[in-house]
Each structure stands twice: as structure tokens, then as C-alpha cells.
Motif scaffolding. Structure first.
Motif, PDB file in Angstrom:
ATOM      1  N   ALA A  44       0.835  -1.198   0.000  1.00 17.24           N
ATOM      2  CA  ALA A  44       0.000   0.000   0.000  1.00 17.24           C
ATOM      3  C   ALA A  44       0.874   1.254   0.000  1.00 17.24           C
ATOM      4  CB  ALA A  44      -0.932  -0.007   1.216  1.00 17.24           C
ATOM      5  N   ARG A  45       1.897   1.257   0.808  1.00 14.86           N
ATOM      6  CA  ARG A  45       2.783   2.426   0.880  1.00 14.86           C
ATOM      7  C   ARG A  45       3.457   2.683  -0.462  1.00 14.86           C
ATOM      8  NH1 ARG A  45       8.060   3.057   2.693  1.00 14.86           N
ATOM      9  NH2 ARG A  45       8.134   0.895   3.374  1.00 14.86           N
ATOM     10  N   ALA A  46       3.837   1.605  -1.147  1.00 22.03           N
ATOM     11  CA  ALA A  46       4.462   1.756  -2.464  1.00 22.03           C
ATOM     12  C   ALA A  46       3.485   2.328  -3.485  1.00 22.03           C
ATOM     13  CB  ALA A  46       4.989   0.399  -2.935  1.00 22.03           C
ATOM     14  N   ALA A  47       2.182   2.158  -3.255  1.00 24.32           N
ATOM     15  CA  ALA A  47       1.167   2.681  -4.170  1.00 24.32           C
ATOM     16  C   ALA A  47       0.836   4.145  -3.899  1.00 24.32           C
ATOM     17  CB  ALA A  47      -0.105   1.835  -4.080  1.00 24.32           C
ATOM     18  N   CYS A  48       1.353   4.681  -2.816  1.00 21.42           N
ATOM     19  CA  CYS A  48       1.082   6.086  -2.488  1.00 21.42           C
ATOM     20  C   CYS A  48       1.756   7.005  -3.507  1.00 21.42           C
ATOM     21  CB  CYS A  48       1.594   6.420  -1.083  1.00 21.42           C
ATOM     22  SG  CYS A  48       0.641   5.699   0.261  1.00 21.42           S
ATOM     23  N   GLY A 119     -12.243  -1.601  -2.739  1.00 19.05           N
ATOM     24  CA  GLY A 119     -11.754  -1.568  -4.103  1.00 19.05           C
ATOM     25  C   GLY A 119     -12.040  -0.278  -4.830  1.00 19.05           C
ATOM     26  N   GLY A 120     -12.362   0.785  -4.102  1.00 14.87           N
ATOM     27  CA  GLY A 120     -12.626   2.063  -4.747  1.00 14.87           C
ATOM     28  C   GLY A 120     -11.425   2.566  -5.525  1.00 14.87           C
ATOM     29  N   THR A 121     -10.240   2.340  -4.990  1.00 15.75           N
ATOM     30  CA  THR A 121      -8.988   2.691  -5.664  1.00 15.75           C
ATOM     31  C   THR A 121      -7.994   1.559  -5.396  1.00 15.75           C
ATOM     32  OG1 THR A 121      -7.971   3.804  -3.766  1.00 15.75           O
ATOM     33  CG2 THR A 121      -9.383   5.162  -5.195  1.00 15.75           C
ATOM     34  N   PRO A 122      -6.960   1.436  -6.218  1.00 15.65           N
ATOM     35  CA  PRO A 122      -5.948   0.405  -5.929  1.00 15.65           C
ATOM     36  C   PRO A 122      -5.313   0.581  -4.544  1.00 15.65           C
ATOM     37  CG  PRO A 122      -5.715   1.162  -8.185  1.00 15.65           C
ATOM     38  CD  PRO A 122      -6.725   2.081  -7.520  1.00 15.65           C
ATOM     39  N   LEU A 123      -5.066   1.816  -4.148  1.00  9.97           N
ATOM     40  CA  LEU A 123      -4.469   2.064  -2.837  1.00  9.97           C
ATOM     41  C   LEU A 123      -5.400   1.640  -1.710  1.00  9.97           C
ATOM     42  CD1 LEU A 123      -2.275   3.138  -0.989  1.00  9.97           C
ATOM     43  CD2 LEU A 123      -3.165   5.459  -1.384  1.00  9.97           C
ATOM     44  N   SER A 124      -6.672   2.032  -1.782  1.00 12.01           N
ATOM     45  CA  SER A 124      -7.601   1.646  -0.712  1.00 12.01           C
ATOM     46  C   SER A 124      -7.796   0.133  -0.678  1.00 12.01           C
ATOM     47  CB  SER A 124      -8.945   2.369  -0.863  1.00 12.01           C
ATOM     48  OG  SER A 124      -9.674   1.903  -1.980  1.00 12.01           O
ATOM     49  N   ALA A 125      -7.790  -0.510  -1.841  1.00 12.67           N
ATOM     50  CA  ALA A 125      -7.923  -1.972  -1.885  1.00 12.67           C
ATOM     51  C   ALA A 125      -6.735  -2.644  -1.211  1.00 12.67           C
ATOM     52  CB  ALA A 125      -8.067  -2.447  -3.329  1.00 12.67           C
ATOM     53  N   ARG A 171     -10.543   4.064   3.924  1.00  9.62           N
ATOM     54  CA  ARG A 171     -11.611   4.994   3.546  1.00  9.62           C
ATOM     55  C   ARG A 171     -11.019   6.330   3.112  1.00  9.62           C
ATOM     56  NH1 ARG A 171     -12.618   0.655   4.380  1.00  9.62           N
ATOM     57  NH2 ARG A 171     -12.389   0.830   2.134  1.00  9.62           N
ATOM     58  N   CYS A 172      -9.992   6.784   3.817  1.00 12.63           N
ATOM     59  CA  CYS A 172      -9.327   8.036   3.443  1.00 12.63           C
ATOM     60  C   CYS A 172      -8.684   7.900   2.063  1.00 12.63           C
ATOM     61  CB  CYS A 172      -8.255   8.401   4.472  1.00 12.63           C
ATOM     62  SG  CYS A 172      -8.899   8.897   6.086  1.00 12.63           S
ATOM     63  N   ALA A 173      -8.050   6.773   1.810  1.00  7.10           N
ATOM     64  CA  ALA A 173      -7.383   6.552   0.528  1.00  7.10           C
ATOM     65  C   ALA A 173      -8.382   6.476  -0.620  1.00  7.10           C
ATOM     66  CB  ALA A 173      -6.547   5.279   0.581  1.00  7.10           C
ATOM     67  N   ALA A 174      -9.562   5.971  -0.355  1.00  6.65           N
ATOM     68  CA  ALA A 174     -10.571   5.825  -1.408  1.00  6.65           C
ATOM     69  C   ALA A 174     -11.270   7.131  -1.733  1.00  6.65           C
ATOM     70  CB  ALA A 174     -11.604   4.781  -1.004  1.00  6.65           C
ATOM     71  N   GLY A 175     -11.343   8.031  -0.775  1.00  6.53           N
ATOM     72  CA  GLY A 175     -12.052   9.278  -1.014  1.00  6.53           C
ATOM     73  C   GLY A 175     -13.518   9.006  -1.309  1.00  6.53           C
ATOM     74  N   ASP A 176     -14.000   9.547  -2.386  1.00  7.80           N
ATOM     75  CA  ASP A 176     -15.409   9.379  -2.761  1.00  7.80           C
ATOM     76  C   ASP A 176     -15.614   8.265  -3.784  1.00  7.80           C
ATOM     77  OD1 ASP A 176     -16.199  11.494  -1.100  1.00  7.80           O
ATOM     78  OD2 ASP A 176     -15.728  12.975  -2.658  1.00  7.80           O
ATOM     79  N   ASP A 177     -14.593   7.436  -3.987  1.00  8.96           N
ATOM     80  CA  ASP A 177     -14.642   6.416  -5.037  1.00  8.96           C
ATOM     81  C   ASP A 177     -15.115   5.047  -4.554  1.00  8.96           C
ATOM     82  OD1 ASP A 177     -13.720   8.209  -6.948  1.00  8.96           O
ATOM     83  OD2 ASP A 177     -11.623   7.763  -6.519  1.00  8.96           O
ATOM     84  N   GLU A 178     -15.891   5.006  -3.476  1.00  7.35           N
ATOM     85  CA  GLU A 178     -16.359   3.719  -2.956  1.00  7.35           C
ATOM     86  C   GLU A 178     -17.860   3.574  -3.092  1.00  7.35           C
ATOM     87  OE1 GLU A 178     -13.419   2.154   0.380  1.00  7.35           O
ATOM     88  OE2 GLU A 178     -14.503   3.935   1.019  1.00  7.35           O
ATOM     89  N   GLU A 179     -18.254   2.339  -3.227  1.00  4.25           N
ATOM     90  CA  GLU A 179     -19.675   2.013  -3.351  1.00  4.25           C
ATOM     91  C   GLU A 179     -20.144   1.328  -2.068  1.00  4.25           C
ATOM     92  OE1 GLU A 179     -21.727   2.788  -5.843  1.00  4.25           O
ATOM     93  OE2 GLU A 179     -20.094   3.755  -6.939  1.00  4.25           O
ATOM     94  N   PRO A 180     -21.351   1.632  -1.612  1.00  2.43           N
ATOM     95  CA  PRO A 180     -21.909   0.916  -0.459  1.00  2.43           C
ATOM     96  C   PRO A 180     -22.217  -0.537  -0.836  1.00  2.43           C
ATOM     97  CG  PRO A 180     -23.498   2.483  -1.307  1.00  2.43           C
ATOM     98  CD  PRO A 180     -22.220   2.691  -2.086  1.00  2.43           C
ATOM     99  N   ALA A 181     -22.254  -1.403   0.149  1.00  2.00           N
ATOM    100  CA  ALA A 181     -22.495  -2.819  -0.084  1.00  2.00           C
ATOM    101  C   ALA A 181     -23.926  -3.089  -0.567  1.00  2.00           C
ATOM    102  CB  ALA A 181     -22.223  -3.634   1.175  1.00  2.00           C
ATOM    103  N   SER A 182     -24.883  -2.266  -0.149  1.00  2.33           N
ATOM    104  CA  SER A 182     -26.270  -2.486  -0.570  1.00  2.33           C
ATOM    105  C   SER A 182     -26.759  -1.284  -1.357  1.00  2.33           C
ATOM    106  CB  SER A 182     -27.160  -2.713   0.654  1.00  2.33           C
ATOM    107  OG  SER A 182     -27.178  -1.565   1.462  1.00  2.33           O
ATOM    108  N   HIS A 183     -27.716  -1.548  -2.212  1.00  2.48           N
ATOM    109  CA  HIS A 183     -28.337  -0.470  -2.981  1.00  2.48           C
ATOM    110  C   HIS A 183     -29.590  -0.025  -2.244  1.00  2.48           C
ATOM    111  CE1 HIS A 183     -25.676  -1.302  -6.288  1.00  2.48           C
ATOM    112  NE2 HIS A 183     -26.044  -2.572  -6.287  1.00  2.48           N
ATOM    113  N   ASP A 184     -29.657   1.233  -1.916  1.00  2.00           N
ATOM    114  CA  ASP A 184     -30.832   1.743  -1.209  1.00  2.00           C
ATOM    115  C   ASP A 184     -31.807   2.377  -2.157  1.00  2.00           C
ATOM    116  OD1 ASP A 184     -29.841   0.903   1.218  1.00  2.00           O
ATOM    117  OD2 ASP A 184     -28.833   2.804   1.607  1.00  2.00           O
TER     118      ASP A 184
END
Length: 184
Positions: A44-48, A119-125, A171-184
Motif C-alpha cells: 500500500a505504501r508503495a502505491a502512495c 476496491g474504490g482505488t488500488p491504494l484503498s484496496a 476509507r481516506c485513501a478511497a475518497g469518494d470512489d467507494e460504493e456501499p455494499a447495498s443499494h438503497d
């Protein structure tokens, strides 16, 4: 210097400060998981990127602290009195620093009240992958304790807080690029 000793050819491994245990022992699983988590935090650090310098520094500090946790676990119980705080012995200050960092990061970026699909971003994953291994290490520490191994409660506290911190970091690494587990 030779990298191989042949000492483990019989299926045992040496503990820090003497004695040997089976490589199949749950205690070895626990500090092996910690070793794996150190490596995954390194991935993860190498992906920063350059703008992730703060995150990279936080990951690096946790890698170093995990070495302390592994040493604490991998020590011959007869020689625990020889451990050095924050070098080979987990301390309450280490746990408190992780808690403070969690509080600081969550204050800066509040968590969403939903389950997140990693999996929102490679770093967050990569960070989430490390989190799952820290959780496995925690479970193996409990199993080692239940099997009669002398385990510092602070190692367990540290791993529990660390898994929370690593969740927050993902979560910080993903920013706004994450999806919730369920669809509301």
C-alpha cells in the motif's frame, strides 16, 4: 553471512531469546500474519503518490510498530523481562497513539454509516487487504492465548485498534470512489 541455518529443517522455528516451537503452532500463525500485514502495508505504501505523503508516513509507522508486536509474540516466555518497550514490547502508549490517530482522521473525514465494498482505488484496496490480515492475526493471537501461550493483552489491544485504523486509512485513501455494499 548465510541466510539459511538449517535449524528449521525439523519443522520447528526459534523464538526470540531462545527455545523452539513447531512451525505449525498457532503462535507462529499469529506472528506470521503480522509479517504478512507488514508486507501488505508496504504494498500500500508503495502505491502512495507524492500527494499521499502523510498516508505513506502513517503506513510506515504502523509497519514498524507491527515488528514490535511480532517480537512481543515471538519471545520465549521465560525471557519477557528482557523486552524493550516499543522495540520488542507493545506498550499502552502505542495503543493510545493509534486511538488518537483514528479520532483525528475520523474528525477530518467522517465515516459513512454504510458497509463499503472495498476496491474504490488500488491504494484503498491494498490497505483493505492489509486490514483483513491484521484481523486474522488478531484471531490467531486469541487462539494462541486460548491454547495456553503467554500473550500480552496489549498485543491484542494493539491489533484490534490497528485494524480499526487501517479501515479508516482505506476509507481516506478511497475518497469518494467507494460504493456501499447495498443499494438503497
Amino acid at each position: 553471512m548465510r541466510i539459511y541455518t538449517k535449524g528449521g529443517d525439523d519443522g520447528t522455528t526459534g523464538l526470540f531469546l531462545g527455545s523452539r516451537v513447531s512451525k505449525a503452532d498457532v503462535l507462529v500463525d499469529a506472528y506470521g500474519d503480522i509479517d504478512e500485514a507488514v508486507s501488505l502495508l508496504g504494498v500500500a505504501r508503495a502505491a502512495c503518490r507524492d500527494d499521499d505523503a502523510r498516508l505513506a508516513a502513517i503506513l510506515f509507522a504502523r509497519q514498524r510498530e507491527l515488528f514490535v508486536a511480532a517480537a512481543d509474540l515471538a519471545t520465549n516466555p521465560a525471557h519477557r523481562d528482557r523486552l524493550v518497550p516499543e522495540v520488542s514490547l507493545v506498550t499502552s502508549a502505542m495503543v493510545e497513539r493509534v486511538e488518537q490517530l483514528i479520532d483525528e482522521l475520523v474528525a477530518e473525514r467522517p465515516l459513512r454509516p454504510v458497509f463499503i465494498v472495498p476496491g474504490g482505488t488500488p491504494l484503498s484496496a491494498a490497505i483493505d487487504h492489509a486490514r483483513t490480515v491484521v484481523r486474522r492475526a488478531e484471531r490467531h493471537v486469541v487462539q494462541a492465548q486460548d491454547a495456553g501461550h503467554e500473550v500480552s493483552p496489549l498485543v491484542l489491544h494493539y491489533l484490534n485498534r490497528l485494524s480499526d485504523l487501517v479501515f479508516v486509512l482505506a476509507r481516506c485513501a478511497a475518497g469518494d470512489d467507494e460504493e456501499p455494499a447495498s443499494h438503497d
